[in-house]
Design a protein around this motif. Structure first.
Motif, short mmCIF file in Angstrom:
data_model
loop_
_atom_site.label_atom_id
_atom_site.label_comp_id
_atom_site.label_asym_id
_atom_site.label_seq_id
_atom_site.Cartn_x
_atom_site.Cartn_y
_atom_site.Cartn_z
N ASN A 1 24.45 -18.44 35.38
CA ASN A 1 25.61 -17.72 35.71
C ASN A 1 25.25 -16.00 35.39
O ASN A 1 24.54 -16.17 34.32
N THR B 1 31.92 -19.62 40.11
CA THR B 1 31.03 -20.93 40.42
C THR B 1 30.02 -20.60 41.60
O THR B 1 30.27 -19.77 42.28
N SER B 2 29.18 -21.59 41.84
CA SER B 2 28.38 -21.73 42.70
C SER B 2 28.74 -21.56 44.07
O SER B 2 28.13 -21.44 45.20
N SER C 1 32.92 -15.18 35.45
CA SER C 1 32.18 -15.13 36.54
C SER C 1 32.68 -16.27 37.88
O SER C 1 33.94 -15.85 37.82
N ALA D 1 26.29 -14.00 41.28
CA ALA D 1 26.72 -14.57 40.05
C ALA D 1 25.60 -15.67 39.67
O ALA D 1 25.33 -15.90 38.39
N HIS D 2 24.55 -15.83 40.53
CA HIS D 2 23.57 -16.82 40.36
C HIS D 2 22.27 -16.16 40.58
O HIS D 2 21.15 -16.94 40.63
#
Length: 132
Positions: A127, A57-58, A55, A28-29
């Motif tokens: 994202n 998160t980190s 999405s 996602a990143h």
């Protein structure tokens, strides 16, 4: 012996869950492919605004966000309460602000299926979204 086997299986299962969440966060990143096109303000408006996008998160928590046509925003991260905020497009950059999470300004890239929000200063992917 059975207790040791059972504990080993539980540890392996937890490790698998942890690594799959970590992989989802990495995906996602990740950087957009070279074929992704940077959208201009009008394209950002027609591609992102008024649609729900999702999405992780980190650290791997799933979330969904909607940037409403009236300039308001909502985000729901995992089991946390929904947060409200605001967005604005200036030139070809969209800035979204939530009291709890702060302000984030991004260029938007798309390959026609997926969109990437890329930090407008650091040029790092914040994202990768699927749009519904």
């Amino acid at each position: 012996m059975n207790k040791i086997m059972a504990c080993s299986i539980v540890v392996l299962l937890l490790a698998g869950c942890s690594s799959s969440g970590h992989q989802a966060a990495m995906d996602a990143h990740a950087d957009a492919p070279p074929t992704a096109k940077q959208l201009n303000a009008s394209e950002i408006n027609s591609t992102v605004i008024g649609r729900n996008h999702s999405s992780v998160t980190s650290i791997g928590y799933p979330f969904s966000e909607t940037l409403n046509p009236d300039g308001t925003a909502t985000i729901k991260i995992s089991s946390e309460p929904m947060q409200t905020g605001a967005w604005v497009i200036t030139e070809d950059v969209i800035c979204v602000t939530y009291q709890k999470y702060g302000k984030e300004c991004n260029k938007v890239l798309s390959d026609g299926v997926t969109i990437w929000f890329v930090d407008s200063v650091k040029n790092k992917t914040n994202n990768k979204f699927t749009v519904q």
